[in-house]
Design a protein around this motif. Structure first.
Motif, mmCIF file in Angstrom:
data_model
loop_
_atom_site.group_PDB
_atom_site.id
_atom_site.type_symbol
_atom_site.label_atom_id
_atom_site.label_comp_id
_atom_site.label_asym_id
_atom_site.label_seq_id
_atom_site.Cartn_x
_atom_site.Cartn_y
_atom_site.Cartn_z
ATOM 1 N N ASN A 132 0.799 -1.216 0.000
ATOM 2 C CA ASN A 132 0.000 0.000 0.000
ATOM 3 C C ASN A 132 0.836 1.271 0.000
ATOM 4 O OD1 ASN A 132 -3.093 -0.529 0.262
ATOM 5 N ND2 ASN A 132 -2.130 -2.084 1.541
ATOM 6 N N SER A 133 2.128 1.142 0.136
ATOM 7 C CA SER A 133 2.995 2.310 0.096
ATOM 8 C C SER A 133 3.042 2.902 -1.308
ATOM 9 C CB SER A 133 4.409 1.931 0.534
ATOM 10 O OG SER A 133 5.300 2.999 0.295
ATOM 11 N N LYS A 134 2.753 4.186 -1.405
ATOM 12 C CA LYS A 134 2.821 4.839 -2.714
ATOM 13 C C LYS A 134 4.244 4.874 -3.236
ATOM 14 C CE LYS A 134 -1.348 7.617 -1.922
ATOM 15 N NZ LYS A 134 -1.870 6.709 -0.884
ATOM 16 N N ALA A 135 5.202 4.889 -2.323
ATOM 17 C CA ALA A 135 6.598 4.864 -2.747
ATOM 18 C C ALA A 135 6.985 3.514 -3.325
ATOM 19 C CB ALA A 135 7.509 5.204 -1.568
ATOM 20 N N CYS A 155 8.225 11.473 0.879
ATOM 21 C CA CYS A 155 7.153 11.844 -0.052
ATOM 22 C C CYS A 155 7.402 11.281 -1.443
ATOM 23 C CB CYS A 155 7.054 13.367 -0.182
ATOM 24 S SG CYS A 155 6.390 14.189 1.248
ATOM 25 N N VAL A 156 6.314 11.032 -2.136
ATOM 26 C CA VAL A 156 6.358 10.771 -3.571
ATOM 27 C C VAL A 156 5.923 12.061 -4.264
ATOM 28 C CG1 VAL A 156 5.421 9.423 -5.477
ATOM 29 C CG2 VAL A 156 5.800 8.346 -3.253
ATOM 30 N N VAL A 157 6.749 12.535 -5.173
ATOM 31 C CA VAL A 157 6.435 13.753 -5.925
ATOM 32 C C VAL A 157 6.214 13.346 -7.373
ATOM 33 C CG1 VAL A 157 7.205 16.052 -6.595
ATOM 34 C CG2 VAL A 157 7.874 15.116 -4.367
ATOM 35 N N GLU A 158 4.971 13.426 -7.812
ATOM 36 C CA GLU A 158 4.615 13.013 -9.171
ATOM 37 C C GLU A 158 4.309 14.230 -10.035
ATOM 38 O OE1 GLU A 158 2.487 8.650 -8.563
ATOM 39 O OE2 GLU A 158 1.264 10.376 -9.088
ATOM 40 N N GLN A 159 4.749 14.161 -11.275
ATOM 41 C CA GLN A 159 4.386 15.210 -12.218
ATOM 42 C C GLN A 159 2.882 15.175 -12.462
ATOM 43 O OE1 GLN A 159 6.674 15.231 -15.862
ATOM 44 N NE2 GLN A 159 5.056 16.315 -16.985
#
Length: 395
Positions: free
Chosen positions: A134-137, A207-211
């Motif tokens: 479930n981790s977005k990373a 954090c996950v940084v998505e375009q």
């Protein structure tokens, strides 16, 4: 109210979770700290999935399974045949879970149970595996690179050096997230710095940084994953009130998840199955302007749209309609008054209730209730009209 024909899910309950498994969702606020929920949510979470769990044991708070509520939901067509174990306190819920685990029944839940309270062998899915999936990373570990947005995983403390284009910032750890509680759209450096400060205050270290991508449509694709394989259950299109802020779901046969999206979901489900996951999962998959399909979020648990997906076909067939649209509302009515107002909509076939919670039992808020379900319509506009009509009925 005259009982309506039963709404039979297209998949047997044993295909969703193992037959011997038991539903136990009562956790604590420490486990749900990133969801931004209060004490009442700990008990209301236990009241989902009525009518799709077959005869297996379930641990449910009294506020959603009174005789009055169950009779109404069954008359509305839900097939509620569970072995319901009713509790009033967290201690009672955990004691019931102890007895179920002692019988050799693995527990399944949407969010991990109280830390250290149960032995790992008591769970259908080990908490460590649940956290990784479930981790977005960790999404890149189960999803193909072609289906991911341009992204980077960074320490939260490093956010804000510059912003060259709009981004979506998400919590990247293994704690429970959901409902958009840790998803933030940032189109200015000032906004990015605000999110940095917020996330640091909430002790979100990664954090996950998505375009930000031009998403035309987004669906939540649901899967049933077992040792035997992966079954695609269907998908609900997501509705948004703002970027990253979902307001509901709609199932419209004119806008289905494309076949390649189904294949993508199954591919990711197979990767999770190889890691040992068993149960229902959802994947947020969007189609962007150039036609590509992108996976945005993993949800290895049942989703807000799961019950709608499982009941949609039977409900639309029964009513002679085609589209369903989700409903969730805090209602300023007692359960008795709410049921009385809902009867005509249910008997006419354009509304299916799936959860009613008596707030006077749940949180001592007398004369208030919680309602979940979905309206039906001949098309999207008709479903939207019925959603407005329902809002008037229960206001």
């Amino acid at each position: 109210m005259t009982a309506l024909p039963k709404l039979s899910p297209p998949v047997e309950p044993a295909r969703l979770w193992p037959e011997n498994a038991a539903f136990m969702a009562r956790t604590d606020l420490e486990r749900l700290r990133l969801l931004g929920v209060g004490p009442a949510n700990l008990d209301s979470i236990t009241l989902h999935l009525l009518g799709v769990l077959g005869t297996r044991p379930t641990v449910r708070h009294r506020s959603g399974v009174t005789d009055e509520i169950l009779t109404f939901l069954q008359d509305a067509g839900l097939m509620i045949a569970e072995d319901i174990r009713i509790y009033d306190s967290a201690e009672e819920a955990e004691a019931i879970a102890d007895s179920l685990a002692a019988e050799g029944r693995p527990l399944f839940w949407p969010y991990p149970l109280r830390r250290g309270r149960f032995h790992e062998s008591a769970h259908l899915v080990r908490t460590g595996l649940w956290g990784r999936l479930n981790s977005k990373a960790g999404l890149a570990g189960i999803a193909p690179a072609r289906a991911l947005a341009p992204r980077r995983i960074v320490p939260t403390a490093t956010l804000g050096a510059r912003l060259d284009h709009p981004v979506v910032v998400k919590a990247g750890g293994e704690e429970a997230t959901g409902w958009g509680g840790t998803v933030r759209f940032c189109d200015t450096l000032e906004r990015l710095l605000e999110v940095k400060a917020e996330f640091l205050s909430r002790e979100i270290s990664t954090c996950v940084v998505e375009q930000e991508l031009p998403v035309e449509r987004c669906w939540c694709a649901n899967l049933a994953i077992s040792e035997a394989g992966v079954v695609y259950l269907g998908a609900a299109e997501q509705m948004f009130s703002a970027p990253g802020c979902q307001s509901g779901s709609i199932i419209d046969p004119n806008t289905p998840l494309p076949p390649e999206g189904v294949d993508l979901a199954i591919e990711i489900g197979e990767a999770a199955r190889a890691m040992g996951f068993i149960g229902v999962a959802g994947l947020d998959i969007g189609r962007i302007a150039d036609g590509r399909l992108i996976v945005f979020d993993p949800n290895f648990r049942f989703n807000a749209c799961t019950q709608q997906i499982l009941l949609h076909h039977a409900a639309t067939k029964r009513a002679g309609l085609t589209v369903s649209r989700s409903v969730v509302a805090d209602v300023p009515l007692s359960v008795r008054s709410l049921i009385k107002r809902l009867q005509s909509a249910v008997e006419d076939g354009w509304f299916v209730p799936t959860r009613i919670v008596d707030r006077s039992i749940l949180s001592n808020e007398k004369g208030k209730s919680i309602l979940n379900g979905f309206v039906l319509g001949a098309d999207r506009l008709d479903a939207e009209k019925n959603a407005r009509l329902l809002d008037l009925l229960i206001s």
